[in-house]
Design a protein around this motif. Structure first.
Motif, mmCIF file in Angstrom:
data_model
loop_
_atom_site.group_PDB
_atom_site.id
_atom_site.type_symbol
_atom_site.label_atom_id
_atom_site.label_comp_id
_atom_site.label_asym_id
_atom_site.label_seq_id
_atom_site.Cartn_x
_atom_site.Cartn_y
_atom_site.Cartn_z
ATOM 1 N N LEU A 18 1.015 10.688 -7.850
ATOM 2 C CA LEU A 18 0.500 9.423 -7.301
ATOM 3 C C LEU A 18 1.642 8.473 -6.940
ATOM 4 C CD1 LEU A 18 -2.547 8.799 -9.655
ATOM 5 C CD2 LEU A 18 -2.623 9.380 -7.223
ATOM 6 N N LEU A 19 2.660 8.437 -7.768
ATOM 7 C CA LEU A 19 3.823 7.594 -7.499
ATOM 8 C C LEU A 19 4.551 8.064 -6.231
ATOM 9 C CD1 LEU A 19 5.586 5.245 -8.492
ATOM 10 C CD2 LEU A 19 6.855 6.910 -9.846
ATOM 11 N N ILE A 20 4.707 9.373 -6.077
ATOM 12 C CA ILE A 20 5.339 9.904 -4.870
ATOM 13 C C ILE A 20 4.507 9.571 -3.640
ATOM 14 C CG2 ILE A 20 5.928 12.049 -3.649
ATOM 15 C CD1 ILE A 20 6.820 13.176 -6.369
ATOM 16 N N ILE A 59 5.114 5.953 -2.819
ATOM 17 C CA ILE A 59 6.439 5.746 -2.218
ATOM 18 C C ILE A 59 6.445 6.195 -0.761
ATOM 19 C CG2 ILE A 59 8.846 6.540 -2.266
ATOM 20 C CD1 ILE A 59 8.564 6.576 -5.358
ATOM 21 N N ARG A 60 5.844 7.347 -0.480
ATOM 22 C CA ARG A 60 5.798 7.838 0.899
ATOM 23 C C ARG A 60 4.993 6.892 1.787
ATOM 24 N NH1 ARG A 60 4.192 13.965 1.048
ATOM 25 N NH2 ARG A 60 4.818 13.724 3.220
ATOM 26 N N SER A 61 3.874 6.411 1.302
ATOM 27 C CA SER A 61 3.061 5.479 2.086
ATOM 28 C C SER A 61 3.799 4.167 2.313
ATOM 29 C CB SER A 61 1.739 5.200 1.380
ATOM 30 O OG SER A 61 0.963 6.347 1.314
ATOM 31 N N VAL A 104 7.061 21.372 -5.868
ATOM 32 C CA VAL A 104 7.692 21.849 -7.100
ATOM 33 C C VAL A 104 6.889 21.383 -8.314
ATOM 34 C CG1 VAL A 104 9.756 21.643 -8.557
ATOM 35 C CG2 VAL A 104 9.999 22.090 -6.118
ATOM 36 N N LEU A 105 6.407 20.152 -8.298
ATOM 37 C CA LEU A 105 5.573 19.646 -9.400
ATOM 38 C C LEU A 105 4.279 20.447 -9.537
ATOM 39 C CD1 LEU A 105 5.896 15.790 -9.045
ATOM 40 C CD2 LEU A 105 6.439 17.120 -11.069
ATOM 41 N N SER A 142 1.047 13.444 -16.954
ATOM 42 C CA SER A 142 2.258 12.898 -16.333
ATOM 43 C C SER A 142 2.528 13.476 -14.946
ATOM 44 C CB SER A 142 3.466 13.065 -17.248
ATOM 45 O OG SER A 142 3.694 14.417 -17.547
ATOM 46 N N PRO A 143 2.267 14.772 -14.671
ATOM 47 C CA PRO A 143 2.469 15.245 -13.291
ATOM 48 C C PRO A 143 1.549 14.545 -12.292
ATOM 49 C CG PRO A 143 2.379 17.116 -14.780
ATOM 50 C CD PRO A 143 1.989 15.906 -15.571
#
Length: 106
Positions: A88-90, A93-95, A28-29, A82-83
């Protein structure tokens, strides 16, 4: 099945569901960023009601997560990274979820 095995299966299902949601939000991003470029360069008809509905949906879904990042980032002129920061933050978090947290709870 033993109770321990049931709990492990439940945790795996929970982690897979969270991972799927994060993966969908990633797409979506990406779609939102591409849409904003197409809109900015007048490639798509901005007066079309369907295009407006898609743009409004993408904005409403992504803006609550992007707004705090934009407040922290310095002004880079017309460039909005920002996207990329959120992607990168997502990824982080997944890792973290699969490599650190899941092995501890499974």
């Amino acid at each position: 099945m033993s109770p321990n095995n049931d709990m492990e299966t439940l945790m795996l299902a929970l982690f897979q569901t969270i991972d799927l949601a994060l993966n969908l939000y990633t797409w979506v991003l990406i779609i939102s960023a591409i849409f904003s470029w197409l809109y900015a360069f007048n490639v798509i008809n901005s007066s079309n009601q369907f295009v407006g509905a898609i743009g409004s949906f993408l904005y409403n879904v992504t803006e609550p997560a992007l707004r705090p990042i934009r407040r922290i980032l310095p002004n880079l002129g017309g460039i909005d990274i920002s996207p990329i920061i959120l992607l990168l933050l997502i990824f982080f978090i997944r890792s973290l979820m699969w490599n650190t947290i899941y092995p501890l709870v499974a």
